[in-house]
Design an enzyme around this catalytic site. Sequence first.
Site, short mmCIF file in Angstrom:
data_model
loop_
_atom_site.label_atom_id
_atom_site.label_comp_id
_atom_site.label_asym_id
_atom_site.label_seq_id
_atom_site.Cartn_x
_atom_site.Cartn_y
_atom_site.Cartn_z
N TRP A 1 36.09 35.82 33.44
CA TRP A 1 36.56 36.35 34.72
C TRP A 1 37.52 37.50 34.50
O TRP A 1 37.56 38.46 35.28
CB TRP A 1 37.21 35.26 35.57
CG TRP A 1 37.85 35.83 36.80
CD1 TRP A 1 39.17 35.89 37.09
CD2 TRP A 1 37.18 36.51 37.87
NE1 TRP A 1 39.37 36.55 38.29
CE2 TRP A 1 38.17 36.93 38.80
CE3 TRP A 1 35.84 36.78 38.16
CZ2 TRP A 1 37.87 37.61 39.97
CZ3 TRP A 1 35.53 37.47 39.33
CH2 TRP A 1 36.53 37.88 40.22
N GLU B 1 31.44 36.62 41.08
CA GLU B 1 31.19 35.42 40.28
C GLU B 1 29.80 35.50 39.66
O GLU B 1 29.59 35.05 38.54
CB GLU B 1 31.33 34.16 41.14
CG GLU B 1 32.75 33.80 41.51
CD GLU B 1 33.61 33.38 40.34
OE1 GLU B 1 33.08 33.14 39.23
OE2 GLU B 1 34.85 33.29 40.52
N TYR C 1 47.00 37.31 39.34
CA TYR C 1 45.81 36.77 40.01
C TYR C 1 45.99 35.27 40.25
O TYR C 1 45.75 34.76 41.35
CB TYR C 1 44.57 37.05 39.18
CG TYR C 1 43.32 36.42 39.73
CD1 TYR C 1 42.69 36.94 40.86
CD2 TYR C 1 42.76 35.28 39.13
CE1 TYR C 1 41.54 36.35 41.39
CE2 TYR C 1 41.62 34.69 39.65
CZ TYR C 1 41.02 35.23 40.77
OH TYR C 1 39.89 34.64 41.29
#
Length: 211
Positions: free
Chosen positions: A59, A51, A29
């Site tokens: 995350w 988010e 990522y």
Amino acid sequence: MSDATGLMTGPDGAVRCAWPGNLPDYLAYHDNEWGRPVADDRRLFEKICLEGFQSGLSWLTILRKRENFREAFDGFDFERVAKFTEADVERLLTNAGIIRHRGKIVSTINNAKRARELADEAGSLAAFFWRFEPAANERPAVVDLAHIRANPTTAVSARISKELKKRGWSFVGPTTVYAFMQAMGLVNDHLEGCTCRARIEAERKAFKRPG
């Protein structure tokens, strides 16, 4: 990892931002997505929604559930999500593959309706968000760990948050919006010394801004 620099040497010997650790999915990522400029409305909508779901969580937790979220929310096609009903909310609350938070689910459906309106107003979500890209004089001379720690929000993320809230969006506070800006390439917050920083900077230079 160095607490002083925020950098680490990865399993391949490359120096990177330290936050992905040595986790393969998180490294992928960091290397392949985070900070690359995005102009695709569906991806922008997906990210700002995820988010919002991340609020209070990591995350990485969301990243590992991202495919489940995509399936649950029709690929984050906001035209389709805007038509979700209370029955869809109840259905999603039984989906163990996502974060089963009623407020965040309801917010995503609300934001899909608002995204549809915003796309009509601005021409696209991309055109709206990229008009807020910080100018060079709004960015630090050096992006280091001290800067990142001191700036979880910025004046620009506060402006975007205010504009979205004025249009009825929810779960779009300045911290959430700044994380969105970092991920979608409106800023390059790969640290000085990270192997990705120069590549991202070149991509941002070549990127055709939507208008």
